[in-house]
Scaffold this motif. Structure first.
Motif, PDB file in Angstrom:
ATOM      1  N   ASN A 285      32.076 -12.235  55.305  1.00 31.48           N
ATOM      2  CA  ASN A 285      31.143 -13.351  55.328  1.00 31.48           C
ATOM      3  C   ASN A 285      31.777 -14.446  56.184  1.00 31.48           C
ATOM      4  O   ASN A 285      32.900 -14.300  56.683  1.00 31.48           O
ATOM      5  N   TYR A 286      31.082 -15.533  56.383  1.00 31.88           N
ATOM      6  CA  TYR A 286      31.564 -16.585  57.273  1.00 31.88           C
ATOM      7  C   TYR A 286      32.919 -17.137  56.835  1.00 31.88           C
ATOM      8  O   TYR A 286      33.825 -17.304  57.652  1.00 31.88           O
ATOM      9  N   GLU A 287      33.076 -17.418  55.553  1.00 30.40           N
ATOM     10  CA  GLU A 287      34.334 -17.984  55.052  1.00 30.40           C
ATOM     11  C   GLU A 287      35.507 -17.035  55.301  1.00 30.40           C
ATOM     12  O   GLU A 287      36.557 -17.448  55.790  1.00 30.40           O
TER      13      GLU A 287
ATOM     14  N   LYS B 217      36.508 -16.735  59.115  1.00 24.37           N
ATOM     15  CA  LYS B 217      37.348 -17.824  59.624  1.00 24.37           C
ATOM     16  C   LYS B 217      38.817 -17.573  59.307  1.00 24.37           C
ATOM     17  O   LYS B 217      39.681 -17.734  60.171  1.00 24.37           O
TER      18      LYS B 217
ATOM     19  N   MET C 126      36.093 -25.368  54.009  1.00 28.96           N
ATOM     20  CA  MET C 126      34.682 -25.295  54.389  1.00 28.96           C
ATOM     21  C   MET C 126      34.044 -26.671  54.196  1.00 28.96           C
ATOM     22  O   MET C 126      34.158 -27.258  53.123  1.00 28.96           O
TER      23      MET C 126
ATOM     24  N   GLU D  31      29.075 -26.429  56.966  1.00 29.81           N
ATOM     25  CA  GLU D  31      29.384 -25.004  57.150  1.00 29.81           C
ATOM     26  C   GLU D  31      28.838 -24.168  55.994  1.00 29.81           C
ATOM     27  O   GLU D  31      28.334 -23.069  56.206  1.00 29.81           O
ATOM     28  N   ILE D  32      28.954 -24.681  54.795  1.00 25.70           N
ATOM     29  CA  ILE D  32      28.453 -23.953  53.626  1.00 25.70           C
ATOM     30  C   ILE D  32      26.944 -23.755  53.741  1.00 25.70           C
ATOM     31  O   ILE D  32      26.430 -22.669  53.482  1.00 25.70           O
TER      32      ILE D  32
ATOM     33  N   ASN E 215      25.005 -23.933  56.619  1.00 21.16           N
ATOM     34  CA  ASN E 215      24.554 -23.237  57.826  1.00 21.16           C
ATOM     35  C   ASN E 215      25.296 -21.942  58.122  1.00 21.16           C
ATOM     36  O   ASN E 215      24.839 -21.160  58.960  1.00 21.16           O
ATOM     37  N   GLN E 216      26.438 -21.741  57.489  1.00 23.56           N
ATOM     38  CA  GLN E 216      27.251 -20.532  57.710  1.00 23.56           C
ATOM     39  C   GLN E 216      27.565 -20.312  59.190  1.00 23.56           C
ATOM     40  O   GLN E 216      27.500 -19.199  59.715  1.00 23.56           O
ATOM     41  N   LYS E 217      27.924 -21.415  59.857  1.00 23.42           N
ATOM     42  CA  LYS E 217      28.335 -21.345  61.256  1.00 23.42           C
ATOM     43  C   LYS E 217      29.236 -22.547  61.552  1.00 23.42           C
ATOM     44  O   LYS E 217      29.228 -23.534  60.816  1.00 23.42           O
TER      45      LYS E 217
ATOM     46  N   GLN F  41      31.318 -13.862  66.878  1.00 24.75           N
ATOM     47  CA  GLN F  41      30.076 -13.555  66.165  1.00 24.75           C
ATOM     48  C   GLN F  41      28.903 -13.260  67.091  1.00 24.75           C
ATOM     49  O   GLN F  41      28.160 -12.310  66.873  1.00 24.75           O
TER      50      GLN F  41
END
Length: 83
Positions: free
Chosen positions: A13-15, A18, A46, A50-51, A53-55, A71
């Motif tokens: 996932n995004y987190e 990173k 985070m 970011e949380i 929009n996940q970007k 990505q």
């Protein structure tokens, strides 16, 4: 979340992405400790934006560009794994 706790076959996932990205590329930037210090804080924290929009946010600058590059341009259809 710690890098060591992320399973190698987890779909990132995004987190997690990173953190994994930072840990995997940091050896390439050992001659730039100021960059690593900034990237480390960005990777392991985070923001609210970011949380939601996940970007990456615009404030993330070079680290955000690296995430976006990975990505959007290299793995557009594939799911990203740690391994």
């Amino acid at each position: 979340m710690k890098y060591e706790d992320i399973p190698e076959h987890l779909i990132l996932n995004y987190e997690a992405l990173k953190i994994v990205l930072f840990e995997e590329v940091k050896s390439l930037f050992m001659d730039r400790p100021h960059v690593l210090s900034k990237w480390s804080s960005l990777a392991y924290q985070m923001t609210k934006e970011e949380i939601l929009n996940q970007k990456p946010t615009d404030d993330m600058r070079s680290f955000g560009v690296l995430i976006s590059l990975l990505q959007k341009h290299f793995f557009t259809r594939n799911q990203l794994l740690r391994k």
